[in-house]
Design a protein around this motif. Structure first.
Motif, short mmCIF file in Angstrom:
data_model
loop_
_atom_site.label_atom_id
_atom_site.label_comp_id
_atom_site.label_asym_id
_atom_site.label_seq_id
_atom_site.Cartn_x
_atom_site.Cartn_y
_atom_site.Cartn_z
N ARG A 162 41.83 26.81 28.72
CA ARG A 162 42.81 26.60 27.65
C ARG A 162 44.23 26.85 28.13
NH1 ARG A 162 45.45 31.72 27.07
NH2 ARG A 162 44.14 33.29 26.10
N ALA B 144 47.84 28.13 26.01
CA ALA B 144 48.20 28.67 24.69
C ALA B 144 49.70 28.96 24.62
CB ALA B 144 47.39 29.94 24.43
N PRO B 145 50.52 27.91 24.55
CA PRO B 145 51.96 28.15 24.55
C PRO B 145 52.48 28.71 23.22
CG PRO B 145 51.51 25.82 24.21
CD PRO B 145 50.18 26.48 24.44
N GLU C 40 50.46 29.14 19.77
CA GLU C 40 50.56 30.53 19.31
C GLU C 40 51.87 30.68 18.53
OE1 GLU C 40 49.38 33.25 22.50
OE2 GLU C 40 47.34 32.62 22.02
N TYR D 177 48.82 40.17 18.91
CA TYR D 177 48.42 39.23 19.96
C TYR D 177 47.02 39.51 20.51
CZ TYR D 177 48.01 37.62 24.76
OH TYR D 177 47.52 37.10 25.93
N ARG E 136 46.58 32.22 32.83
CA ARG E 136 47.87 32.50 32.19
C ARG E 136 48.74 33.27 33.16
NH1 ARG E 136 45.09 36.37 27.65
NH2 ARG E 136 44.46 38.03 29.03
N LEU F 173 50.72 38.96 31.62
CA LEU F 173 49.72 39.30 30.61
C LEU F 173 48.50 40.00 31.20
CD1 LEU F 173 50.08 36.13 28.38
CD2 LEU F 173 50.68 38.47 27.77
N1 GLU Z 1 51.36 32.51 24.15
C1 GLU Z 1 51.45 33.22 25.39
C2 GLU Z 1 52.64 32.69 26.19
O1 GLU Z 1 53.15 31.63 25.89
C3 GLU Z 1 50.19 33.08 26.24
C4 GLU Z 1 49.10 33.93 25.71
C5 GLU Z 1 47.78 33.78 26.46
O2 GLU Z 1 47.66 32.87 27.30
O3 GLU Z 1 46.88 34.57 26.17
O4 GLU Z 1 53.06 33.36 27.10
#
Ligand code: GLU
Length: 304
Positions: A7, A9-10, A43, A184, A202, A206
């Motif tokens: 995935r 997830a922006p 997100e 989150y 990612r 994170l």
């Molecule tokens: N939404 C987060 C971001 O844009 C990524 C979160 C994730 O990949 O768990 O940095």
């Protein structure tokens, strides 16, 4: 949604820059190479998110050849699912209300083994009257209590495909904030399960969230995905690349006259690949060749 997937997830709080595009490409290529589906998740729970960026981000991802399966999932439409998981945790007595302000947390004494910033457990075992006093303390601040997970307060080690073993201390982290927003770590875990995500690629800022997410997955009986954290892209001052750095988004680089294929080559080269399109990139990407060092990009002097 029935297939195991990777995935991206922006968060739609701005246009994607080269670092985001690079992470997205790696995520897409890793998933497709592993024969997994690839799903997209917006997100958009943060107040900085804007609809216009949803459109620009998704069209930039498509422009560099990334395709995804099924509909895009929007976190703003998932509140009922998050509430259900919070109820499950409440029923098991795994959550408690926290009335602490940031200053309360900063000033409280911590257990000797707890790292700085870890929640000191102040509200963990309050009596009914102490909880009442806590709510009264928050009322004038126009917020309710946060909900924290009652954890074992131990270290948890995860194994990342790029970063290797990483150990994080699991404190009683927040799952729902005092303003009612779901945190989150909770929403990522709930949505990864819902979207059958078995591979998470990612940015490595994170990495430190991952032990907490794995802890929550185990508590909820969810399978943990494979984790692949990739380095950030930095500017020449060693800071995380940002839109204010100048020519860093697809649109800005196009305005300077760069073609998508040239931008593709630039990203590819940072990963030791010679390719100017998604198909070649997909074939050539080797996880073992991803450096753990950040890629430094000079937006004032882009060399393609
Ligand atoms: N939404 C987060 C971001 O844009 C990524 C979160 C994730 O990949 O768990 O940095």
């Amino acid at each position: 949604m029935t297939d195991a997937a990777g995935r991206y997830a922006p968060s739609p709080s701005g246009d994607l820059h080269l670092g985001n595009l690079r992470t997205a490409l790696i995520a897409w290529a890793c998933a497709r190479r592993a024969g997994l589906g690839f799903v997209m998740r917006v997100e958009d729970l943060d107040e900085r998110c804007r609809l216009e960026y949803v459109d620009s981000q998704l069209s930039d991802l498509a422009a560099i050849g990334i395709d995804w399966d099924g509909d895009v999932l929007f976190q703003s439409e998932r509140t009922a699912a998050y509430a259900e998981v919070v109820d499950r945790l409440l029923e098991k007595d795994l959550l408690y209300e926290c009335y602490c302000t940031r200053a309360d947390i900063r000033d409280a004494p911590r257990a000797p083994h707890a790292p700085p910033g870890a929640y000191p457990g102040t509200c963990r075992d309050l009596s009914a009257s102490e909880r009442e006093a806590g709510r009264e303390k928050l009322a004038p601040l126009d917020r309710g209590p946060a909900l924290r997970l009652r954890t074992s307060g131990e270290a948890l080690t995860i194994t990342d495909r790029v970063c290797g073993e990483y150990t994080g201390y699991i404190d009683d982290f927040v799952v729902r904030r005092g303003d009612g927003a779901y945190a989150y770590n909770l929403v990522a875990v709930v949505d990864d399960e819902h979207q059958m995500v078995r591979q998470v690629v990612r940015a490595d800022d994170l990495l430190e969230s991952t032990p907490r997410q794995v802890y929550l997955q185990r508590l909820l009986g969810f399978e943990s995905p494979d984790y692949i954290h990739v380095p950030l892209v930095l500017n020449t001052n060693g800071q995380r690349l940002a839109k204010r750095d100048g020519a860093v988004t697809l649109g800005q680089l196009h305005e300077l006259g760069w073609q998508t294929a040239q931008i593709f080559s630039l990203i590819s080269r940072s990963l030791g690949i010679e390719s100017d399109n998604g198909v070649d990139f997909l074939e050539q990407l080797e996880l073992d060749r991803i450096s753990r060092e950040p890629w430094v990009f000079d937006p004032d002097n882009p060399e393609f």
